[in-house]
Scaffold this motif. Structure first.
Motif, PDB file in Angstrom:
ATOM      1  N   VAL A   1       4.054  16.375  -7.382  1.00 23.50           N
ATOM      2  CA  VAL A   1       5.240  15.881  -6.685  1.00 23.50           C
ATOM      3  C   VAL A   1       5.972  14.927  -7.622  1.00 23.50           C
ATOM      4  O   VAL A   1       5.348  14.102  -8.293  1.00 23.50           O
ATOM      5  CB  VAL A   1       4.835  15.153  -5.377  1.00 23.50           C
ATOM      6  N   ALA A   2       7.282  15.060  -7.678  1.00 20.75           N
ATOM      7  CA  ALA A   2       8.068  14.192  -8.562  1.00 20.75           C
ATOM      8  C   ALA A   2       7.910  12.734  -8.144  1.00 20.75           C
ATOM      9  O   ALA A   2       7.859  12.409  -6.955  1.00 20.75           O
ATOM     10  CB  ALA A   2       9.536  14.590  -8.507  1.00 20.75           C
ATOM     11  N   ALA A   3       7.819  11.866  -9.129  1.00 29.90           N
ATOM     12  CA  ALA A   3       7.638  10.442  -8.854  1.00 29.90           C
ATOM     13  C   ALA A   3       8.806   9.886  -8.041  1.00 29.90           C
ATOM     14  O   ALA A   3       8.607   9.054  -7.160  1.00 29.90           O
ATOM     15  CB  ALA A   3       7.472   9.670 -10.155  1.00 29.90           C
ATOM     16  N   THR A   4      10.010  10.339  -8.330  1.00 27.45           N
ATOM     17  CA  THR A   4      11.164   9.840  -7.568  1.00 27.45           C
ATOM     18  C   THR A   4      11.067  10.228  -6.102  1.00 27.45           C
ATOM     19  O   THR A   4      11.423   9.443  -5.225  1.00 27.45           O
ATOM     20  CB  THR A   4      12.473  10.365  -8.174  1.00 27.45           C
ATOM     21  N   THR A   5      10.574  11.417  -5.833  1.00 24.06           N
ATOM     22  CA  THR A   5      10.435  11.875  -4.444  1.00 24.06           C
ATOM     23  C   THR A   5       9.347  11.099  -3.719  1.00 24.06           C
ATOM     24  O   THR A   5       9.539  10.655  -2.582  1.00 24.06           O
ATOM     25  CB  THR A   5      10.109  13.378  -4.410  1.00 24.06           C
ATOM     26  N   SER A   6       8.208  10.928  -4.360  1.00 23.71           N
ATOM     27  CA  SER A   6       7.101  10.248  -3.694  1.00 23.71           C
ATOM     28  C   SER A   6       7.387   8.765  -3.486  1.00 23.71           C
ATOM     29  O   SER A   6       7.064   8.204  -2.437  1.00 23.71           O
ATOM     30  CB  SER A   6       5.806  10.443  -4.469  1.00 23.71           C
ATOM     31  N   VAL A   7       8.009   8.120  -4.459  1.00 26.67           N
ATOM     32  CA  VAL A   7       8.334   6.707  -4.303  1.00 26.67           C
ATOM     33  C   VAL A   7       9.436   6.527  -3.263  1.00 26.67           C
ATOM     34  O   VAL A   7       9.416   5.569  -2.482  1.00 26.67           O
ATOM     35  CB  VAL A   7       8.715   6.071  -5.661  1.00 26.67           C
ATOM     36  N   LEU A   8      10.383   7.458  -3.202  1.00 22.93           N
ATOM     37  CA  LEU A   8      11.419   7.397  -2.176  1.00 22.93           C
ATOM     38  C   LEU A   8      10.811   7.540  -0.784  1.00 22.93           C
ATOM     39  O   LEU A   8      11.155   6.796   0.143  1.00 22.93           O
ATOM     40  CB  LEU A   8      12.466   8.483  -2.406  1.00 22.93           C
ATOM     41  N   ALA A   9       9.879   8.476  -0.618  1.00 22.12           N
ATOM     42  CA  ALA A   9       9.213   8.648   0.676  1.00 22.12           C
ATOM     43  C   ALA A   9       8.396   7.407   1.040  1.00 22.12           C
ATOM     44  O   ALA A   9       8.397   6.962   2.192  1.00 22.12           O
ATOM     45  CB  ALA A   9       8.324   9.875   0.643  1.00 22.12           C
TER      46      ALA A   9
ATOM     47  N   ALA B   1       0.826  -1.213   0.000  1.00 18.19           N
ATOM     48  CA  ALA B   1       0.000   0.000   0.000  1.00 18.19           C
ATOM     49  C   ALA B   1       0.861   1.265   0.000  1.00 18.19           C
ATOM     50  O   ALA B   1       0.539   2.230  -0.703  1.00 18.19           O
ATOM     51  CB  ALA B   1      -0.930   0.000   1.206  1.00 18.19           C
ATOM     52  N   SER B   2       1.950   1.264   0.759  1.00 22.16           N
ATOM     53  CA  SER B   2       2.785   2.461   0.790  1.00 22.16           C
ATOM     54  C   SER B   2       3.467   2.702  -0.554  1.00 22.16           C
ATOM     55  O   SER B   2       3.535   3.837  -1.031  1.00 22.16           O
ATOM     56  CB  SER B   2       3.822   2.368   1.910  1.00 22.16           C
ATOM     57  N   MET B   3       3.939   1.638  -1.190  1.00 24.92           N
ATOM     58  CA  MET B   3       4.573   1.814  -2.489  1.00 24.92           C
ATOM     59  C   MET B   3       3.548   2.209  -3.547  1.00 24.92           C
ATOM     60  O   MET B   3       3.830   3.034  -4.422  1.00 24.92           O
ATOM     61  CB  MET B   3       5.318   0.541  -2.899  1.00 24.92           C
ATOM     62  N   GLY B   4       2.361   1.636  -3.466  1.00 23.84           N
ATOM     63  CA  GLY B   4       1.288   2.034  -4.390  1.00 23.84           C
ATOM     64  C   GLY B   4       0.881   3.481  -4.186  1.00 23.84           C
ATOM     65  O   GLY B   4       0.617   4.200  -5.157  1.00 23.84           O
ATOM     66  N   ALA B   5       0.827   3.909  -2.936  1.00 17.10           N
ATOM     67  CA  ALA B   5       0.482   5.301  -2.650  1.00 17.10           C
ATOM     68  C   ALA B   5       1.568   6.240  -3.167  1.00 17.10           C
ATOM     69  O   ALA B   5       1.268   7.313  -3.706  1.00 17.10           O
ATOM     70  CB  ALA B   5       0.282   5.495  -1.155  1.00 17.10           C
ATOM     71  N   GLY B   6       2.818   5.840  -3.035  1.00 17.71           N
ATOM     72  CA  GLY B   6       3.912   6.654  -3.568  1.00 17.71           C
ATOM     73  C   GLY B   6       3.828   6.794  -5.072  1.00 17.71           C
ATOM     74  O   GLY B   6       4.037   7.879  -5.627  1.00 17.71           O
ATOM     75  N   LEU B   7       3.499   5.702  -5.739  1.00 22.02           N
ATOM     76  CA  LEU B   7       3.330   5.744  -7.187  1.00 22.02           C
ATOM     77  C   LEU B   7       2.141   6.624  -7.577  1.00 22.02           C
ATOM     78  O   LEU B   7       2.233   7.423  -8.510  1.00 22.02           O
ATOM     79  CB  LEU B   7       3.135   4.329  -7.736  1.00 22.02           C
ATOM     80  N   ALA B   8       1.046   6.500  -6.841  1.00 22.48           N
ATOM     81  CA  ALA B   8      -0.149   7.302  -7.139  1.00 22.48           C
ATOM     82  C   ALA B   8       0.114   8.789  -6.918  1.00 22.48           C
ATOM     83  O   ALA B   8      -0.293   9.627  -7.731  1.00 22.48           O
ATOM     84  CB  ALA B   8      -1.319   6.835  -6.279  1.00 22.48           C
ATOM     85  N   VAL B   9       0.806   9.123  -5.838  1.00 21.14           N
ATOM     86  CA  VAL B   9       1.121  10.530  -5.579  1.00 21.14           C
ATOM     87  C   VAL B   9       2.023  11.076  -6.673  1.00 21.14           C
ATOM     88  O   VAL B   9       1.826  12.189  -7.161  1.00 21.14           O
ATOM     89  CB  VAL B   9       1.772  10.693  -4.183  1.00 21.14           C
ATOM     90  N   GLY B  10       3.014  10.288  -7.079  1.00 20.43           N
ATOM     91  CA  GLY B  10       3.905  10.735  -8.137  1.00 20.43           C
ATOM     92  C   GLY B  10       3.224  10.858  -9.482  1.00 20.43           C
ATOM     93  O   GLY B  10       3.610  11.684 -10.313  1.00 20.43           O
TER      94      GLY B  10
END
Length: 72
Positions: free
Chosen positions: A31-39, A17-26
């Motif tokens: 927000v840059a995809a690299t930043t959101s997936v890193l977070a 869920a966290s990785m999916g949320a990072g991808l969705a936010v990016g």
């Protein structure tokens, strides 16, 4: 009799869920995809760390000294 969710099932679900949320936010925000997936990866690492070190898969320190017969 249905399936009972276990602690480690929830850890895996949280990582997914966290990785999916990072991808969705990016993808859907500015927000840059690299930043959101890193977070999101930091959150996933925290969940994995909790599953390994705080609530580890052993009952006590004595379990760490048991020999594994399958590897001998």
């Amino acid at each position: 009799m249905g399936y009972t969710w276990q602690y480690y099932d929830l850890i895996l679900l949280g990582v997914f869920a966290s990785m999916g949320a990072g991808l969705a936010v990016g993808t859907f925000t500015e927000v840059a995809a690299t930043t959101s997936v890193l977070a999101a990866g930091v959150v996933a690492v925290a969940l994995i760390g909790h599953g390994l070190f705080v609530n580890g898969p052993v009952d006590g320190a004595d379990d760490l000294t048991d020999e594994v017969d399958a590897l001998n």
